[in-house]
Design a protein around this motif. Structure first.
Motif, short mmCIF file in Angstrom:
data_model
loop_
_atom_site.label_atom_id
_atom_site.label_comp_id
_atom_site.label_asym_id
_atom_site.label_seq_id
_atom_site.Cartn_x
_atom_site.Cartn_y
_atom_site.Cartn_z
N GLY A 79 0.79 -1.22 0.00
CA GLY A 79 0.00 0.00 0.00
C GLY A 79 0.82 1.27 0.00
N GLU A 80 2.11 1.16 0.29
CA GLU A 80 2.94 2.36 0.36
C GLU A 80 4.15 2.27 -0.58
N ILE A 81 5.05 1.34 -0.28
CA ILE A 81 6.33 1.28 -1.01
C ILE A 81 6.13 1.00 -2.49
N MET A 82 5.24 0.03 -2.83
CA MET A 82 5.05 -0.32 -4.24
C MET A 82 4.35 0.78 -5.02
N LEU A 83 3.73 1.73 -4.32
CA LEU A 83 3.11 2.87 -4.98
C LEU A 83 4.04 4.09 -4.98
N GLY A 84 5.27 3.87 -4.51
CA GLY A 84 6.27 4.93 -4.57
C GLY A 84 6.19 5.92 -3.45
N GLN A 85 5.73 5.48 -2.29
CA GLN A 85 5.67 6.42 -1.17
C GLN A 85 5.91 5.67 0.14
N PHE A 86 6.70 6.31 0.98
CA PHE A 86 6.96 5.75 2.30
C PHE A 86 7.13 6.90 3.27
N GLY A 87 6.30 6.93 4.30
CA GLY A 87 6.25 8.06 5.21
C GLY A 87 7.23 8.06 6.35
N GLY A 88 8.20 7.16 6.35
CA GLY A 88 9.21 7.15 7.40
C GLY A 88 8.62 6.84 8.77
N PHE A 89 8.87 7.74 9.75
CA PHE A 89 8.40 7.51 11.11
C PHE A 89 6.88 7.43 11.18
N GLY A 90 6.20 8.13 10.27
CA GLY A 90 4.75 8.07 10.25
C GLY A 90 4.24 6.67 9.97
N GLU A 91 4.97 5.93 9.13
CA GLU A 91 4.58 4.55 8.83
C GLU A 91 4.84 3.64 10.04
N LEU A 92 5.86 3.95 10.82
CA LEU A 92 6.13 3.16 12.02
C LEU A 92 4.98 3.29 13.02
N GLU A 93 4.39 4.47 13.09
CA GLU A 93 3.24 4.68 13.98
C GLU A 93 2.09 3.77 13.57
N LYS A 94 1.80 3.71 12.27
CA LYS A 94 0.72 2.85 11.79
C LYS A 94 1.05 1.38 12.01
N ILE A 219 -0.02 -5.83 29.04
CA ILE A 219 -0.58 -4.49 29.17
C ILE A 219 0.53 -3.43 29.20
N VAL A 220 1.59 -3.72 29.97
CA VAL A 220 2.72 -2.78 30.05
C VAL A 220 3.40 -2.65 28.69
N ILE A 221 3.62 -3.78 28.02
CA ILE A 221 4.24 -3.74 26.69
C ILE A 221 3.36 -2.96 25.72
N GLY A 222 2.05 -3.18 25.82
CA GLY A 222 1.11 -2.48 24.95
C GLY A 222 1.15 -0.97 25.17
N LEU A 223 1.19 -0.56 26.42
CA LEU A 223 1.24 0.87 26.73
C LEU A 223 2.53 1.51 26.23
N LEU A 224 3.64 0.79 26.37
CA LEU A 224 4.93 1.31 25.89
C LEU A 224 4.92 1.46 24.36
N LEU A 225 4.36 0.46 23.68
CA LEU A 225 4.30 0.53 22.22
C LEU A 225 3.34 1.62 21.77
N ALA A 226 2.24 1.79 22.50
CA ALA A 226 1.29 2.86 22.17
C ALA A 226 1.95 4.23 22.32
N ALA A 227 2.77 4.38 23.37
CA ALA A 227 3.50 5.63 23.57
C ALA A 227 4.52 5.83 22.44
N ALA A 228 5.12 4.72 21.98
CA ALA A 228 6.09 4.82 20.89
C ALA A 228 5.45 5.32 19.61
N THR A 229 4.17 4.96 19.38
CA THR A 229 3.49 5.43 18.18
C THR A 229 3.41 6.95 18.14
#
Length: 293
Positions: A79-94, A219-229
């Motif tokens: 949905g991103e790279i093959m269409l010629g677009q990659f949002g960097g850190f924004g894609e990591l959030e998704k 739950i703790v891992i989930g919260l940390l990952l959510a904060a990372a987004t």
């Protein structure tokens, strides 16, 4: 008699097959949603956010970690790279938000034959993903890295806008494209698709490496990952980002989206063909194991 819970494990080849199947199927479905136009009922936009039932079904039937990460990566690749677009850190959030939501949903289901658990998991996965996305969008406005004032001079109005968007996606996409298809597919595929990978169906006595249920550790891992987004999205909006754009759609036209769809479809066909080809060998080896020496 006490039933002993057993650890649910997959071989490396099985993990890879689950990963590729989830990646290609969800990547294909994600491209299809791009072709479906939105409908409007007054000021309300009704659009297909995603076909969440695909990763949900795979996360429930198989080990959720491999299926969840595969689906999230499929969206990025097809949905991103093959269409010629990659949002960097924004894609990591998704990537983090979606894979985390699907993993928790799959882990929630202890018995795939229990429709109540399957239904709750389907809505839980969509709710967690949308909640993380909405929270990140609200924080971006409040922190000041993005401007969105639905009511001039009132930044807090973003809560109303995002809250309505959350309910719309949860009730529309969540019910039509997550809950109902997942409730239909899981019972019908359970016990039928697993042998293609040479594995037995999950049951309620299987446990995972991150805990038997959604406990404090997850739950703790989930919260940390959510904060990372939020951190990754903040870096993206603040300009600390590395984006890549080739503008294939502008260069070749909208028809180029079919190239991505075709690539995903080819991967799906090859994956299923390999699974079907391996099935007789797997069944033969299982029969040999049952014969006493």
């Amino acid at each position: 008699m006490t039933t002993v819970n057993k650890r649910y494990t997959l071989t490396q080849s099985q993990k890879m097959m689950v990963f590729i199947l989830s990646m290609s199927l969800y990547g294909l479905s994600n491209m299809i949603t791009e072709l479906v136009p939105s409908a409007y009922v007054g000021p309300i936009e009704l659009s297909i956010e995603y076909f969440a039932f695909i990763p949900l079904t795979l996360c429930i039937l198989f080990h959720p970690l491999n299926a969840a990460i595969g689906a999230a990566l499929g969206e990025v690749i097809f949905g991103e790279i093959m269409l010629g677009q990659f949002g960097g850190f924004g894609e990591l959030e998704k990537f983090i938000a979606f894979s985390l939501a699907m993993y928790i949903a799959g882990t929630f289901v202890r018995d795939p034959k229990n429709k109540i658990q399957v239904g709750i998991a389907a809505m839980l996965g969509v709710a967690i993903h949308q909640a993380i996305s909405v929270t990140v969008d609200i924080l971006k406005v409040w922190v000041g890295v993005e401007e969105l004032e639905a009511i001039p001079g009132l930044a807090e109005s973003v809560v109303v806008v995002e809250g309505f968007s959350f309910l719309n996606d949860l009730l529309f996409s969540g019910i039509l494209f997550a809950l109902l298809p997942t409730l239909y597919l899981v019972p019908r595929l359970y016990g039928k698709i697993e042998p293609l990978l040479g594995m037995k169906p999950r049951d309620r006595h299987d446990r995972y490496s991150l805990g038997e249920v959604i406990g404090p550790r997850l739950i703790v891992i989930g919260l940390l990952l959510a904060a990372a987004t939020f951190i990754f999205e903040y870096l993206s909006e603040a300009g600390f980002n590395v984006e890549w754009k080739a503008d294939f759609l502008e260069m070749f036209g909208d028809w180029f989206i079919w190239v991505s769809i075709g690539a995903a479809l080819i991967v799906v066909v090859i994956t299923i063909a390999v699974m079907v080809k391996k099935k007789p060998k797997t069944e033969a080896s299982q029969q040999e194991e049952k014969i006493p020496s």
